[in-house]
Design a protein around this motif. Structure first.
Motif, short mmCIF file in Angstrom:
data_model
loop_
_atom_site.label_atom_id
_atom_site.label_comp_id
_atom_site.label_asym_id
_atom_site.label_seq_id
_atom_site.Cartn_x
_atom_site.Cartn_y
_atom_site.Cartn_z
N SER A 7 16.87 -13.89 -4.51
CA SER A 7 15.79 -14.54 -5.25
C SER A 7 14.87 -13.56 -5.95
CB SER A 7 14.96 -15.43 -4.31
OG SER A 7 15.76 -16.39 -3.68
N GLY A 8 15.09 -12.26 -5.75
CA GLY A 8 14.21 -11.27 -6.36
C GLY A 8 13.00 -10.95 -5.51
N ILE A 9 13.14 -11.10 -4.19
CA ILE A 9 12.00 -10.88 -3.29
C ILE A 9 11.52 -9.44 -3.34
CG2 ILE A 9 11.23 -11.06 -0.89
CD1 ILE A 9 13.60 -13.05 -0.50
N SER A 10 12.45 -8.49 -3.35
CA SER A 10 12.05 -7.07 -3.36
C SER A 10 11.25 -6.74 -4.62
CB SER A 10 13.29 -6.18 -3.27
OG SER A 10 13.88 -6.25 -2.00
N ALA A 11 11.73 -7.20 -5.77
CA ALA A 11 11.05 -6.89 -7.02
C ALA A 11 9.65 -7.49 -7.05
CB ALA A 11 11.87 -7.39 -8.21
N LEU A 12 9.52 -8.73 -6.60
CA LEU A 12 8.21 -9.37 -6.62
C LEU A 12 7.28 -8.77 -5.57
CD1 LEU A 12 9.05 -13.14 -7.29
CD2 LEU A 12 8.76 -11.23 -8.88
N SER A 13 7.83 -8.37 -4.42
CA SER A 13 7.01 -7.69 -3.41
C SER A 13 6.46 -6.38 -3.96
CB SER A 13 7.83 -7.42 -2.15
OG SER A 13 8.26 -8.62 -1.53
N ALA A 14 7.34 -5.61 -4.59
CA ALA A 14 6.91 -4.32 -5.15
C ALA A 14 5.90 -4.53 -6.26
CB ALA A 14 8.13 -3.55 -5.67
N ALA A 15 6.15 -5.53 -7.13
CA ALA A 15 5.23 -5.79 -8.23
C ALA A 15 3.86 -6.21 -7.71
CB ALA A 15 5.81 -6.88 -9.14
N GLY A 16 3.84 -7.07 -6.68
CA GLY A 16 2.57 -7.51 -6.12
C GLY A 16 1.82 -6.39 -5.44
N ALA A 17 2.55 -5.51 -4.75
CA ALA A 17 1.90 -4.38 -4.08
C ALA A 17 1.31 -3.41 -5.10
CB ALA A 17 2.91 -3.67 -3.18
N VAL A 18 2.05 -3.16 -6.18
CA VAL A 18 1.55 -2.28 -7.23
C VAL A 18 0.30 -2.87 -7.87
CG1 VAL A 18 2.04 -1.35 -9.53
CG2 VAL A 18 3.77 -1.21 -7.73
N GLU A 19 0.33 -4.18 -8.13
CA GLU A 19 -0.83 -4.85 -8.73
C GLU A 19 -2.04 -4.79 -7.80
OE1 GLU A 19 -3.08 -6.92 -11.49
OE2 GLU A 19 -1.06 -6.09 -11.73
N ALA A 20 -1.81 -5.03 -6.50
CA ALA A 20 -2.92 -5.00 -5.54
C ALA A 20 -3.51 -3.60 -5.44
CB ALA A 20 -2.43 -5.47 -4.16
N ALA A 21 -2.64 -2.60 -5.42
CA ALA A 21 -3.14 -1.23 -5.35
C ALA A 21 -3.90 -0.85 -6.61
CB ALA A 21 -1.97 -0.27 -5.13
N ASP A 22 -3.39 -1.27 -7.77
CA ASP A 22 -4.08 -0.98 -9.03
C ASP A 22 -5.44 -1.66 -9.10
OD1 ASP A 22 -1.95 0.53 -9.84
OD2 ASP A 22 -1.11 -0.97 -11.21
N ALA A 23 -5.50 -2.88 -8.57
CA ALA A 23 -6.76 -3.63 -8.63
C ALA A 23 -7.83 -3.01 -7.76
CB ALA A 23 -6.52 -5.08 -8.23
N GLY A 24 -7.41 -2.30 -6.71
CA GLY A 24 -8.37 -1.63 -5.85
C GLY A 24 -9.22 -2.57 -5.03
N ARG A 25 -8.65 -3.73 -4.69
CA ARG A 25 -9.39 -4.66 -3.86
C ARG A 25 -8.43 -5.37 -2.94
NH1 ARG A 25 -8.98 -9.94 -5.78
NH2 ARG A 25 -8.05 -10.13 -7.83
N ALA A 26 -8.89 -5.70 -1.74
CA ALA A 26 -8.05 -6.41 -0.77
C ALA A 26 -7.87 -7.85 -1.22
CB ALA A 26 -8.70 -6.37 0.62
N PRO A 27 -6.66 -8.40 -1.10
CA PRO A 27 -6.44 -9.77 -1.55
C PRO A 27 -7.18 -10.82 -0.75
CG PRO A 27 -4.51 -8.94 -0.40
CD PRO A 27 -5.45 -7.78 -0.58
N HIS A 28 -7.70 -10.46 0.43
CA HIS A 28 -8.40 -11.46 1.22
C HIS A 28 -9.91 -11.46 0.95
CE1 HIS A 28 -8.61 -7.77 3.62
NE2 HIS A 28 -9.69 -8.26 4.18
N ARG A 29 -10.34 -10.63 -0.03
CA ARG A 29 -11.75 -10.61 -0.37
C ARG A 29 -11.95 -11.32 -1.70
NH1 ARG A 29 -14.45 -6.84 2.82
NH2 ARG A 29 -13.22 -6.60 4.70
N ALA A 30 -13.09 -12.02 -1.82
CA ALA A 30 -13.34 -12.79 -3.05
C ALA A 30 -13.72 -11.87 -4.20
CB ALA A 30 -14.46 -13.80 -2.80
N SER A 294 6.42 0.72 -14.58
CA SER A 294 5.88 0.04 -15.76
C SER A 294 6.42 -1.38 -15.86
CB SER A 294 6.25 0.83 -17.02
OG SER A 294 7.66 0.99 -17.13
N ALA A 295 7.72 -1.56 -15.53
CA ALA A 295 8.31 -2.89 -15.58
C ALA A 295 7.77 -3.78 -14.47
CB ALA A 295 9.83 -2.79 -15.49
N LEU A 296 7.51 -3.21 -13.31
CA LEU A 296 6.95 -3.98 -12.20
C LEU A 296 5.55 -4.48 -12.55
CD1 LEU A 296 8.07 -1.74 -9.19
CD2 LEU A 296 8.93 -4.01 -9.74
N ARG A 297 4.78 -3.66 -13.23
CA ARG A 297 3.43 -4.08 -13.62
C ARG A 297 3.46 -5.24 -14.60
NH1 ARG A 297 2.28 1.72 -13.18
NH2 ARG A 297 0.64 2.01 -11.59
#
Length: 399
Positions: A7-30, A294-297
């Motif tokens: 289903s593309g789980i690895s690609a979406l996991s990596a993309a989400g982790a890269v996005e979260a790290a780039d954003a510099g904020r924990a996903p459980h914080r508003a 770059s593609a993951l982002r």
């Protein structure tokens, strides 16, 4: 993140982790959070053949965190290595009990199992792997941990392993007997401590997996007919396990067909939860495989935060529907979808209600008032599973 294989789980996991790290904020914080220096996001994969090191441009170093960026680390766990190392530690504790372990033939047999033979013990490898994941999550080193379960054949078998193993320990050597026998025979105390450590780890893991304040589950489905066919089973098993589902991603990149059927099926099953407590979205197909940072982002994967709301069997409730004493009637109910209502099966094992849905059996721990009751019937009203209980005269307190 979990879902059907391919289903593309690895690609979406990596993309989400890269996005979260780039954003510099924990996903459980508003709001934004100043996390300071260091790797604040850990991307963890349990697939021994995961392509993530190549995608992220780092060396493959099993079982050691590798820095990808200043805010992202990759931990590539090898299930075989993790289980063999952890099992050796556990059997070492059993062997340290010396002659005391020979007083219990079952434990003596377990202590004699070599780490290389673990494949013959269903559930043990899954439990030890989950314990390694939990250790990383609780280490305090990272603000968030993204777990890619694409390398697991059946993610639900992995996630239910702590519950199954705890039940097995309780049947082989119940805790009250462990305490009593170790008090009467001090030589058994080290053995009881070793068994108790595993039992407590099982309970802690089971609680962590369904804790909606710190855990968020994300289901990835393929588009097209396959996604529409697999969605009912996966959503039903997620509810039965009480996992805090926060999003469903229908991945167009994992299918040559459109995603409308799969997304419509998901929204129908979730009902009012779709868009409110559970985000449902389609991930558009890309021009090329996301095999570079770059593609993951470009996938732009972000996840809803844990919202503190329990779901499914974790949000069960007991209603007193009338009567008193032995004439009392109670109803146990929780939000539960059923792909095939005729295939629902219920059983009872001690303090657990055994529920089988879509060929998947899960023990649901009964609230204390129902442990002295017997099952009188069950019904499904199209949204909730309702199990009726009446007092068991053999154990119900008499006035």
């Amino acid at each position: 993140m979990f879902g059907p294989a391919g289903s593309g789980i690895s690609a979406l996991s990596a993309a989400g982790a890269v996005e979260a790290a780039d954003a510099g904020r924990a996903p459980h914080r508003a709001g934004p959070l100043n996390l300071g220096n260091g790797g604040d996001t850990l991307l963890l994969t349990v697939d021994p053949r995961s392509p993530m090191p190549q995608w992220l441009g780092v060396f493959r170093v099993p079982d050691e965190p590798v820095a990808v960026t200043a805010d992202l680390d990759l931990l590539h766990l090898d299930p075989l290595t993790v289980s063999e190392r952890s099992w050796s530690d556990f059997t070492g504790a059993l062997n340290a009990a010396g002659a005391a372990r020979h007083l219990l033939p079952v434990v003596d047999s377990i202590a004699g199992i070599d780490a290389g033979e673990l494949t013959g013990l269903p559930g043990i490898v899954d439990f030890l792997l989950l314990r390694a994941i939990s250790a990383a999550a609780n280490s305090g080193r990272w603000q968030r941990v993204v777990v890619d379960l694409s390398g697991i054949g059946d993610p639900f078998a992995l996630l239910r392993a702590p519950t199954v193993l705890a039940a097995a320990i309780d049947r082989l050597w119940p805790r009250h007997l462990r305490m009593a026998e170790s008090a009467e025979k001090p030589a058994l105390a080290p053995l009881a401590v070793a068994i108790d450590s595993i039992y407590r780890d099982c309970q802690d893991l089971a609680e962590l997996l369904v804790d909606p304040t710190v855990t968020a589950a994300h289901l990835v489905l393929p588009g097209g007919e396959r996604g529409a066919l697999t969605a009912p089973d996966y959503l039903a098993m997620t509810e039965l396990m009480g996992l805090p589902l926060r999003s469903v991603l229908v991945n167009a990149g994992a299918s040559s067909r459109d995603t409308e059927a799969a997304e419509a099926t998901v929204r129908t099953i979730l009902g009012p939860d779709a868009g409110s407590s559970v985000s449902v979205r389609t991930v558009a197909a890309q021009d090329c495989e996301p095999t570079r940072m770059s593609a993951l982002r470009k996938l732009d994967i972000t996840w809803p935060a844990p919202n503190g709301r329990s779901r499914g069997a974790s949000a069960l409730r007991v209603d007193d529907v009338g009567g008193d004493g032995l004439d009392a009637v109670y109803e146990l109910r929780w939000r539960q979808s059923l792909p095939d209502p005729s295939a629902l099966a219920l059983g009872r094992s001690g303090d657990d209600l055994l529920v089988t849905i879509a060929g998947f059996r899960q023990p649901v721990r009964l609230p204390s008032v129902l442990r002295r009751c017997q099952v009188a019937g069950a019904d499904w009203n199209g949204r909730e599973l309702v199990v009726t209980f009446t007092p068991d005269p053999a154990v119900w307190p008499q006035r």
